[in-house]
Design an enzyme around this catalytic site. Sequence first.
Site, PDB file in Angstrom:
ATOM      1  N   ASP A   1      -1.766  10.964  -2.044  1.00 56.95           N
ATOM      2  CA  ASP A   1      -2.128   9.948  -3.040  1.00 56.95           C
ATOM      3  C   ASP A   1      -2.435  10.578  -4.387  1.00 56.95           C
ATOM      4  O   ASP A   1      -2.370   9.916  -5.427  1.00 56.95           O
ATOM      5  CB  ASP A   1      -3.338   9.147  -2.555  1.00 56.95           C
ATOM      6  CG  ASP A   1      -2.896   8.157  -1.502  1.00 56.95           C
ATOM      7  OD1 ASP A   1      -2.715   8.563  -0.342  1.00 56.95           O
ATOM      8  OD2 ASP A   1      -2.679   6.982  -1.861  1.00 56.95           O
TER       9      ASP A   1
ATOM     10  N   ASN B   1      -5.157  12.618   0.687  1.00 58.19           N
ATOM     11  CA  ASN B   1      -4.301  11.736   1.492  1.00 58.19           C
ATOM     12  C   ASN B   1      -5.185  10.983   2.476  1.00 58.19           C
ATOM     13  O   ASN B   1      -6.402  11.206   2.517  1.00 58.19           O
ATOM     14  CB  ASN B   1      -3.220  12.554   2.213  1.00 58.19           C
ATOM     15  CG  ASN B   1      -2.138  11.673   2.804  1.00 58.19           C
ATOM     16  OD1 ASN B   1      -1.598  10.794   2.110  1.00 58.19           O
ATOM     17  ND2 ASN B   1      -1.814  11.852   4.070  1.00 58.19           N
ATOM     18  N   LYS B   2      -4.600  10.126   3.256  1.00 60.36           N
ATOM     19  CA  LYS B   2      -5.347   9.263   4.177  1.00 60.36           C
ATOM     20  C   LYS B   2      -6.375  10.043   4.988  1.00 60.36           C
ATOM     21  O   LYS B   2      -6.078  11.157   5.445  1.00 60.36           O
ATOM     22  CB  LYS B   2      -4.347   8.555   5.092  1.00 60.36           C
ATOM     23  CG  LYS B   2      -4.920   7.590   6.093  1.00 60.36           C
ATOM     24  CD  LYS B   2      -5.844   6.548   5.496  1.00 60.36           C
ATOM     25  CE  LYS B   2      -5.208   5.732   4.408  1.00 60.36           C
ATOM     26  NZ  LYS B   2      -6.196   4.915   3.661  1.00 60.36           N
TER      27      LYS B   2
ATOM     28  N   GLN C   1      -2.194   2.351  10.043  1.00 63.74           N
ATOM     29  CA  GLN C   1      -0.885   2.323   9.367  1.00 63.74           C
ATOM     30  C   GLN C   1       0.182   3.069  10.174  1.00 63.74           C
ATOM     31  O   GLN C   1       1.367   2.761  10.062  1.00 63.74           O
ATOM     32  CB  GLN C   1      -0.985   2.960   7.970  1.00 63.74           C
ATOM     33  CG  GLN C   1      -1.753   2.152   6.955  1.00 63.74           C
ATOM     34  CD  GLN C   1      -3.206   2.568   6.876  1.00 63.74           C
ATOM     35  OE1 GLN C   1      -3.795   2.980   7.875  1.00 63.74           O
ATOM     36  NE2 GLN C   1      -3.789   2.481   5.698  1.00 63.74           N
TER      37      GLN C   1
ATOM     38  N   ARG D   1      -7.512  -0.049  -6.723  1.00 63.38           N
ATOM     39  CA  ARG D   1      -7.703   1.055  -5.773  1.00 63.38           C
ATOM     40  C   ARG D   1      -7.860   2.352  -6.581  1.00 63.38           C
ATOM     41  O   ARG D   1      -7.056   2.606  -7.480  1.00 63.38           O
ATOM     42  CB  ARG D   1      -6.518   1.154  -4.803  1.00 63.38           C
ATOM     43  CG  ARG D   1      -6.397  -0.087  -3.900  1.00 63.38           C
ATOM     44  CD  ARG D   1      -5.459   0.142  -2.740  1.00 63.38           C
ATOM     45  NE  ARG D   1      -6.038   1.025  -1.745  1.00 63.38           N
ATOM     46  CZ  ARG D   1      -5.350   1.535  -0.711  1.00 63.38           C
ATOM     47  NH1 ARG D   1      -4.071   1.244  -0.559  1.00 63.38           N
ATOM     48  NH2 ARG D   1      -5.931   2.327   0.160  1.00 63.38           N
TER      49      ARG D   1
ATOM     50  N   ARG E   1       0.873  -1.171   0.000  1.00 65.99           N
ATOM     51  CA  ARG E   1       0.000   0.000   0.000  1.00 65.99           C
ATOM     52  C   ARG E   1       0.909   1.219   0.000  1.00 65.99           C
ATOM     53  O   ARG E   1       2.119   1.111   0.048  1.00 65.99           O
ATOM     54  CB  ARG E   1      -1.019  -0.020   1.133  1.00 65.99           C
ATOM     55  CG  ARG E   1      -0.712  -0.774   2.381  1.00 65.99           C
ATOM     56  CD  ARG E   1       0.399  -0.186   3.211  1.00 65.99           C
ATOM     57  NE  ARG E   1       0.179   1.237   3.433  1.00 65.99           N
ATOM     58  CZ  ARG E   1       1.107   2.111   3.681  1.00 65.99           C
ATOM     59  NH1 ARG E   1       2.400   1.751   3.727  1.00 65.99           N
ATOM     60  NH2 ARG E   1       0.837   3.381   3.878  1.00 65.99           N
ATOM     61  N   GLY E   2       0.271   2.413  -0.037  1.00 68.38           N
ATOM     62  CA  GLY E   2       1.071   3.626  -0.223  1.00 68.38           C
ATOM     63  C   GLY E   2       1.153   3.884  -1.719  1.00 68.38           C
ATOM     64  O   GLY E   2       1.436   2.967  -2.509  1.00 68.38           O
TER      65      GLY E   2
END
Length: 366
Positions: free
Chosen positions: A242, A252-253, A201, A88, A51-52
Amino acid sequence: MNVHGKPTRTLWVEHDEVWIIDQTRLPHEFHTVRLLDVEGAAHAIRAMQVRGAPLIGATAAHGVALAMAADPSDRSLDEASTLLASTRPTAINLRWAIDRVRTALAPLPPGERAAASLALACAICDEDVAINQGLARHGLPLLREAWERKGRGAPVQVLTHCNAGWLATVDWGTALAPIYAAHDAGIPVHVWVDETRPRNQGASLTAWELGHHGVPHTLIVDNAGGHLMQHGRVDLCIVGTDRTTARGDVANKIGTYLKALAAHDNQIPFHVALPSPSLDVTLRDGLREIPIEERDEHEVTHLSGLLPSGQIASIRVAPASTRAVNHGFDVTPARLITSLITERGCCPASEQGLRTLFPERFERLP
Ligand code: MRU
Protein backbone atom coordinates in the site's frame (compact mmCIF):
# COMPACT_ATOMS: atom_id res chain seq x y z
CA MET A 1 -9.66 -10.87 -16.40
CA ASN A 2 -12.52 -12.92 -17.67
CA VAL A 3 -15.66 -13.08 -15.56
CA HIS A 4 -18.17 -15.57 -16.91
CA GLY A 5 -16.11 -15.60 -20.11
CA LYS A 6 -16.23 -11.80 -20.61
CA PRO A 7 -13.15 -9.55 -20.28
CA THR A 8 -13.96 -7.34 -17.30
CA ARG A 9 -12.19 -4.57 -15.42
CA THR A 10 -12.91 -3.79 -11.78
CA LEU A 11 -13.93 -0.23 -12.71
CA TRP A 12 -15.21 0.86 -16.11
CA VAL A 13 -16.93 3.76 -17.86
CA GLU A 14 -19.92 3.06 -20.06
CA HIS A 15 -21.79 5.96 -21.74
CA ASP A 16 -20.14 8.35 -19.25
CA GLU A 17 -21.36 6.25 -16.32
CA VAL A 18 -18.79 4.91 -13.83
CA TRP A 19 -19.31 1.34 -12.67
CA ILE A 20 -17.60 -0.86 -10.08
CA ILE A 21 -17.93 -4.38 -8.73
CA ASP A 22 -19.20 -4.42 -5.14
CA GLN A 23 -16.39 -6.49 -3.59
CA THR A 24 -18.14 -6.73 -0.22
CA ARG A 25 -20.54 -9.22 -1.86
CA LEU A 26 -17.91 -11.47 -3.43
CA PRO A 27 -17.50 -14.40 -3.73
CA HIS A 28 -21.17 -15.05 -3.12
CA GLU A 29 -22.70 -12.46 -5.48
CA PHE A 30 -21.30 -10.65 -8.52
CA HIS A 31 -23.02 -7.32 -8.11
CA THR A 32 -22.14 -4.12 -9.96
CA VAL A 33 -22.77 -0.61 -8.66
CA ARG A 34 -22.92 2.71 -10.49
CA LEU A 35 -21.00 5.58 -8.85
CA LEU A 36 -23.37 8.51 -9.17
CA ASP A 37 -21.37 11.27 -7.52
CA VAL A 38 -18.26 12.03 -5.47
CA GLU A 39 -20.05 11.00 -2.27
CA GLY A 40 -20.79 7.62 -3.87
CA ALA A 41 -17.12 7.22 -4.82
CA ALA A 42 -16.01 8.13 -1.28
CA HIS A 43 -18.52 5.70 0.18
CA ALA A 44 -17.34 2.89 -2.14
CA ILE A 45 -13.75 3.37 -0.92
CA ARG A 46 -14.63 3.75 2.75
CA ALA A 47 -17.00 0.76 2.78
CA MET A 48 -14.45 -1.26 0.81
CA GLN A 49 -16.76 -1.98 -2.11
CA VAL A 50 -13.52 -1.16 -3.90
CA ARG A 51 -10.25 -1.79 -2.13
CA GLY A 52 -6.60 -2.48 -2.90
CA ALA A 53 -4.21 0.44 -3.25
CA PRO A 54 -4.27 0.90 -7.06
CA LEU A 55 -8.04 0.54 -7.33
CA ILE A 56 -8.81 3.04 -4.60
CA GLY A 57 -6.51 5.51 -6.41
CA ALA A 58 -8.37 4.94 -9.69
CA THR A 59 -11.74 5.27 -7.95
CA ALA A 60 -10.68 8.51 -6.28
CA ALA A 61 -9.65 9.95 -9.66
CA HIS A 62 -13.12 9.13 -10.99
CA GLY A 63 -14.60 10.61 -7.80
CA VAL A 64 -12.98 13.96 -8.62
CA ALA A 65 -14.27 13.67 -12.19
CA LEU A 66 -17.82 13.08 -10.92
CA ALA A 67 -17.52 16.15 -8.69
CA MET A 68 -16.34 18.22 -11.67
CA ALA A 69 -19.27 17.02 -13.80
CA ALA A 70 -21.64 18.32 -11.10
CA ASP A 71 -19.81 21.55 -10.23
CA PRO A 72 -16.42 22.46 -11.76
CA SER A 73 -15.66 25.33 -9.35
CA ASP A 74 -12.46 25.63 -7.27
CA ARG A 75 -14.47 25.09 -4.12
CA SER A 76 -15.95 21.85 -5.46
CA LEU A 77 -12.45 20.66 -6.45
CA ASP A 78 -11.15 21.37 -2.93
CA GLU A 79 -14.09 19.72 -1.23
CA ALA A 80 -13.97 16.62 -3.44
CA SER A 81 -10.23 16.23 -2.84
CA THR A 82 -10.62 16.59 0.93
CA LEU A 83 -13.53 14.16 1.09
CA LEU A 84 -11.80 11.48 -0.99
CA ALA A 85 -8.44 11.86 0.79
CA SER A 86 -10.15 11.26 4.15
CA THR A 87 -11.49 7.82 3.21
CA ARG A 88 -8.45 5.60 3.87
CA PRO A 89 -5.05 6.72 5.18
CA THR A 90 -2.44 4.05 4.38
CA ALA A 91 -2.39 3.50 0.60
CA ILE A 92 -0.47 6.37 -0.97
CA ASN A 93 -2.13 5.67 -4.34
CA LEU A 94 -5.21 7.50 -3.09
CA ARG A 95 -3.37 10.76 -2.43
CA TRP A 96 -1.21 10.26 -5.53
CA ALA A 97 -4.27 10.05 -7.81
CA ILE A 98 -6.10 12.96 -6.17
CA ASP A 99 -3.00 15.19 -6.33
CA ARG A 100 -2.41 14.28 -9.94
CA VAL A 101 -5.95 15.16 -11.05
CA ARG A 102 -6.00 18.29 -8.92
CA THR A 103 -2.69 19.56 -10.31
CA ALA A 104 -3.92 19.01 -13.87
CA LEU A 105 -7.29 20.71 -13.26
CA ALA A 106 -6.22 23.71 -11.18
CA PRO A 107 -4.98 25.86 -14.12
CA LEU A 108 -7.96 24.99 -16.35
CA PRO A 109 -11.05 27.18 -16.69
CA PRO A 110 -14.02 25.53 -14.93
CA GLY A 111 -15.76 24.87 -18.26
CA GLU A 112 -12.98 22.49 -19.30
CA ARG A 113 -12.61 20.60 -16.05
CA ALA A 114 -15.32 17.94 -16.39
CA ALA A 115 -14.02 16.55 -19.68
CA ALA A 116 -10.36 16.88 -18.65
CA SER A 117 -10.85 15.08 -15.32
CA LEU A 118 -12.82 12.23 -16.90
CA ALA A 119 -10.09 11.78 -19.54
CA LEU A 120 -7.38 11.82 -16.87
CA ALA A 121 -9.22 9.35 -14.61
CA CYS A 122 -9.56 6.99 -17.58
CA ALA A 123 -5.85 7.46 -18.38
CA ILE A 124 -4.94 6.60 -14.77
CA CYS A 125 -6.97 3.37 -15.14
CA ASP A 126 -5.23 2.49 -18.42
CA GLU A 127 -1.82 3.27 -16.91
CA ASP A 128 -2.57 0.96 -13.99
CA VAL A 129 -3.24 -1.87 -16.41
CA ALA A 130 0.02 -1.17 -18.29
CA ILE A 131 2.00 -0.98 -15.02
CA ASN A 132 0.60 -4.31 -13.87
CA GLN A 133 1.52 -5.90 -17.19
CA GLY A 134 5.05 -4.64 -16.49
CA LEU A 135 4.99 -6.29 -13.05
CA ALA A 136 3.86 -9.52 -14.71
CA ARG A 137 6.73 -9.31 -17.22
CA HIS A 138 9.40 -8.63 -14.62
CA GLY A 139 8.03 -11.02 -11.99
CA LEU A 140 7.62 -13.95 -14.36
CA PRO A 141 11.38 -14.84 -14.43
CA LEU A 142 11.32 -15.30 -10.64
CA LEU A 143 8.71 -18.02 -11.04
CA ARG A 144 10.45 -19.51 -14.06
CA GLU A 145 13.76 -19.69 -12.14
CA ALA A 146 12.01 -21.34 -9.17
CA TRP A 147 10.52 -23.91 -11.54
CA GLU A 148 13.90 -24.56 -13.13
CA ARG A 149 15.49 -24.98 -9.69
CA LYS A 150 12.89 -27.68 -9.06
CA GLY A 151 13.93 -29.47 -12.27
CA ARG A 152 10.88 -28.23 -14.22
CA GLY A 153 8.76 -30.86 -12.53
CA ALA A 154 6.50 -30.08 -9.61
CA PRO A 155 4.52 -26.83 -9.51
CA VAL A 156 6.08 -23.69 -8.09
CA GLN A 157 4.57 -23.10 -4.64
CA VAL A 158 3.82 -19.43 -4.02
CA LEU A 159 2.39 -17.96 -0.84
CA THR A 160 0.47 -14.69 -0.99
CA HIS A 161 -1.30 -12.55 1.59
CA CYS A 162 -4.53 -10.56 1.29
CA ASN A 163 -5.68 -9.74 -2.24
CA ALA A 164 -3.15 -8.06 -4.48
CA GLY A 165 -4.77 -9.38 -7.62
CA TRP A 166 -7.06 -8.19 -10.35
CA LEU A 167 -9.64 -7.07 -7.77
CA ALA A 168 -7.11 -4.79 -6.04
CA THR A 169 -6.28 -3.00 -9.29
CA VAL A 170 -8.06 -2.05 -12.51
CA ASP A 171 -6.86 -5.27 -14.15
CA TRP A 172 -4.25 -8.02 -13.70
CA GLY A 173 -3.20 -7.24 -10.13
CA THR A 174 0.24 -6.63 -8.69
CA ALA A 175 1.41 -9.68 -6.68
CA LEU A 176 -0.83 -11.98 -8.70
CA ALA A 177 0.21 -10.55 -12.09
CA PRO A 178 3.44 -12.64 -12.32
CA ILE A 179 1.45 -15.67 -11.18
CA TYR A 180 -1.10 -15.22 -13.96
CA ALA A 181 1.74 -14.67 -16.43
CA ALA A 182 3.49 -17.88 -15.32
CA HIS A 183 0.28 -19.87 -15.46
CA ASP A 184 -0.47 -18.53 -18.95
CA ALA A 185 3.12 -19.37 -20.03
CA GLY A 186 2.63 -23.00 -19.04
CA ILE A 187 4.66 -22.90 -15.82
CA PRO A 188 2.78 -24.95 -13.24
CA VAL A 189 1.99 -22.77 -10.24
CA HIS A 190 0.14 -23.50 -7.03
CA VAL A 191 -0.80 -20.66 -4.69
CA TRP A 192 -1.15 -20.86 -0.91
CA VAL A 193 -3.81 -18.26 -0.16
CA ASP A 194 -3.71 -16.72 3.33
CA GLU A 195 -7.30 -16.21 4.45
CA THR A 196 -6.34 -12.70 5.72
CA ARG A 197 -8.43 -11.98 8.77
CA PRO A 198 -10.25 -9.91 9.71
CA ARG A 199 -11.93 -9.19 6.36
CA ASN A 200 -10.79 -12.38 4.66
CA GLN A 201 -9.73 -10.82 1.36
CA GLY A 202 -7.68 -13.97 0.66
CA ALA A 203 -10.55 -16.38 1.26
CA SER A 204 -13.19 -14.35 -0.50
CA LEU A 205 -11.34 -12.44 -3.23
CA THR A 206 -7.97 -14.05 -4.04
CA ALA A 207 -9.44 -17.55 -4.04
CA TRP A 208 -12.32 -16.34 -6.21
CA GLU A 209 -10.21 -14.65 -8.86
CA LEU A 210 -7.55 -17.40 -9.00
CA GLY A 211 -10.37 -19.88 -9.50
CA HIS A 212 -11.82 -17.83 -12.36
CA HIS A 213 -8.42 -17.83 -14.08
CA GLY A 214 -7.92 -21.54 -13.47
CA VAL A 215 -4.86 -21.16 -11.22
CA PRO A 216 -4.56 -24.04 -8.70
CA HIS A 217 -4.70 -22.74 -5.15
CA THR A 218 -5.35 -23.81 -1.57
CA LEU A 219 -6.77 -21.65 1.18
CA ILE A 220 -4.89 -21.65 4.49
CA VAL A 221 -5.50 -19.97 7.83
CA ASP A 222 -3.28 -17.00 8.52
CA ASN A 223 -1.21 -18.91 11.05
CA ALA A 224 -0.30 -21.79 8.70
CA GLY A 225 2.29 -20.10 6.48
CA GLY A 226 5.22 -20.55 8.88
CA HIS A 227 4.50 -24.24 9.27
CA LEU A 228 4.34 -24.74 5.49
CA MET A 229 7.63 -22.88 5.08
CA GLN A 230 9.35 -25.02 7.73
CA HIS A 231 8.27 -28.11 5.82
CA GLY A 232 9.65 -26.94 2.46
CA ARG A 233 6.22 -26.41 0.95
CA VAL A 234 6.69 -22.77 -0.09
CA ASP A 235 9.20 -21.80 -2.83
CA LEU A 236 8.61 -18.07 -2.69
CA CYS A 237 6.26 -15.43 -1.30
CA ILE A 238 4.85 -12.53 -3.33
CA VAL A 239 2.75 -9.82 -1.69
CA GLY A 240 1.51 -6.35 -2.63
CA THR A 241 2.10 -2.98 -1.01
CA ASP A 242 0.00 0.00 0.00
CA ARG A 243 3.00 2.23 0.47
CA THR A 244 6.73 1.69 0.08
CA THR A 245 9.20 4.23 1.44
CA ALA A 246 12.39 5.60 -0.12
CA ARG A 247 14.49 3.02 1.70
CA GLY A 248 12.21 0.10 0.77
CA ASP A 249 10.08 -0.43 3.90
CA VAL A 250 6.71 -1.84 2.87
CA ALA A 251 3.27 -1.28 4.37
CA ASN A 252 0.83 -4.00 3.43
CA LYS A 253 -2.14 -5.85 4.91
CA ILE A 254 -1.77 -6.74 8.60
CA GLY A 255 0.11 -10.04 8.93
CA THR A 256 2.49 -9.45 6.03
CA TYR A 257 5.35 -8.78 8.48
CA LEU A 258 4.90 -12.15 10.19
CA LYS A 259 5.08 -13.92 6.82
CA ALA A 260 8.26 -12.03 5.98
CA LEU A 261 9.79 -13.07 9.32
CA ALA A 262 8.90 -16.72 8.72
CA ALA A 263 10.26 -16.54 5.17
CA HIS A 264 13.51 -15.00 6.42
CA ASP A 265 13.91 -17.71 9.08
CA ASN A 266 13.46 -20.39 6.41
CA GLN A 267 15.59 -18.71 3.68
CA ILE A 268 12.58 -18.38 1.39
CA PRO A 269 12.56 -15.45 -1.06
CA PHE A 270 10.06 -12.77 -0.09
CA HIS A 271 9.14 -10.48 -3.00
CA VAL A 272 6.96 -7.37 -3.02
CA ALA A 273 5.15 -6.28 -6.19
CA LEU A 274 5.50 -2.50 -6.22
CA PRO A 275 3.73 -0.42 -8.88
CA SER A 276 5.40 3.02 -8.94
CA PRO A 277 2.31 4.93 -7.73
CA SER A 278 2.66 2.99 -4.43
CA LEU A 279 6.16 4.42 -3.90
CA ASP A 280 6.33 7.32 -1.45
CA VAL A 281 9.86 8.71 -1.57
CA THR A 282 8.93 11.50 0.86
CA LEU A 283 9.08 8.94 3.70
CA ARG A 284 12.03 6.83 4.84
CA ASP A 285 11.27 5.00 8.08
CA GLY A 286 8.12 3.01 7.33
CA LEU A 287 7.56 1.89 10.89
CA ARG A 288 7.46 5.40 12.28
CA GLU A 289 6.19 7.41 9.35
CA ILE A 290 3.50 5.45 7.49
CA PRO A 291 0.01 6.13 8.87
CA ILE A 292 -1.67 2.83 9.73
CA GLU A 293 -5.42 2.61 9.29
CA GLU A 294 -7.40 1.53 12.37
CA ARG A 295 -10.74 0.02 11.47
CA ASP A 296 -13.89 -0.84 13.35
CA GLU A 297 -13.54 -3.58 15.98
CA HIS A 298 -16.69 -5.19 14.56
CA GLU A 299 -14.52 -6.67 11.77
CA VAL A 300 -12.58 -8.63 14.42
CA THR A 301 -15.40 -9.63 16.74
CA HIS A 302 -17.60 -10.73 13.84
CA LEU A 303 -17.32 -12.79 10.66
CA SER A 304 -19.23 -12.23 7.46
CA GLY A 305 -20.37 -15.12 5.27
CA LEU A 306 -23.13 -16.95 3.47
CA LEU A 307 -25.94 -18.54 5.48
CA PRO A 308 -27.51 -21.82 4.28
CA SER A 309 -30.54 -19.67 3.35
CA GLY A 310 -28.39 -17.92 0.74
CA GLN A 311 -28.28 -14.65 2.68
CA ILE A 312 -24.98 -12.87 3.39
CA ALA A 313 -24.81 -12.22 7.12
CA SER A 314 -22.46 -11.18 9.90
CA ILE A 315 -22.08 -13.40 12.96
CA ARG A 316 -20.36 -12.69 16.28
CA VAL A 317 -17.41 -14.91 17.20
CA ALA A 318 -16.22 -13.10 20.36
CA PRO A 319 -18.07 -12.59 23.65
CA ALA A 320 -20.38 -9.59 23.50
CA SER A 321 -18.33 -7.73 26.12
CA THR A 322 -14.92 -8.34 24.51
CA ARG A 323 -13.23 -5.34 22.92
CA ALA A 324 -10.96 -5.70 19.89
CA VAL A 325 -8.31 -3.63 18.15
CA ASN A 326 -8.13 -3.64 14.37
CA HIS A 327 -4.97 -2.33 12.69
CA GLY A 328 -5.41 -2.74 8.95
CA PHE A 329 -1.75 -2.80 7.93
CA ASP A 330 1.75 -3.47 9.21
CA VAL A 331 5.21 -2.52 8.00
CA THR A 332 7.77 -5.03 6.78
CA PRO A 333 11.28 -3.59 7.05
CA ALA A 334 13.37 -3.57 3.88
CA ARG A 335 15.91 -6.01 5.38
CA LEU A 336 13.31 -8.82 5.20
CA ILE A 337 12.49 -8.23 1.53
CA THR A 338 14.37 -10.13 -1.18
CA SER A 339 13.33 -7.86 -4.04
CA LEU A 340 10.85 -5.28 -5.20
CA ILE A 341 9.15 -6.17 -8.49
CA THR A 342 8.34 -2.95 -10.35
CA GLU A 343 7.18 -2.09 -13.86
CA ARG A 344 10.77 -1.07 -14.66
CA GLY A 345 12.37 -4.28 -13.39
CA CYS A 346 13.31 -5.84 -10.04
CA CYS A 347 15.55 -4.15 -7.51
CA PRO A 348 16.74 -4.64 -3.94
CA ALA A 349 14.52 -3.10 -1.27
CA SER A 350 16.87 -0.19 -0.65
CA GLU A 351 17.21 3.47 -1.49
CA GLN A 352 19.96 2.66 -3.95
CA GLY A 353 17.82 0.05 -5.68
CA LEU A 354 14.85 2.39 -5.97
CA ARG A 355 17.01 5.34 -7.06
CA THR A 356 18.42 3.24 -9.90
CA LEU A 357 14.95 2.43 -11.25
CA PHE A 358 13.14 5.68 -10.42
CA PRO A 359 15.80 8.44 -10.38
CA GLU A 360 13.30 11.14 -11.36
CA ARG A 361 11.21 10.49 -8.24
CA PHE A 362 14.19 11.26 -6.00
CA GLU A 363 15.32 14.28 -8.04
CA ARG A 364 11.97 15.99 -7.47
CA LEU A 365 12.40 15.88 -3.70
CA PRO A 366 12.82 19.28 -2.02
O1 MRU B 1 -7.57 -3.31 3.00
P1 MRU B 1 -7.34 -3.67 1.57
O2 MRU B 1 -8.14 -4.84 1.11
O3 MRU B 1 -7.50 -2.47 0.68
O4 MRU B 1 -5.81 -4.10 1.54
C1 MRU B 1 -5.23 -4.47 0.33
C2 MRU B 1 -3.81 -4.87 0.46
O5 MRU B 1 -3.24 -4.89 1.53
C3 MRU B 1 -3.07 -5.14 -0.80
O6 MRU B 1 -2.08 -6.11 -0.59
C4 MRU B 1 -2.41 -3.85 -1.28
O7 MRU B 1 -3.38 -2.84 -1.41
C5 MRU B 1 -1.71 -4.02 -2.55
S1 MRU B 1 -2.89 -4.21 -3.82
C6 MRU B 1 -2.29 -4.45 -5.30
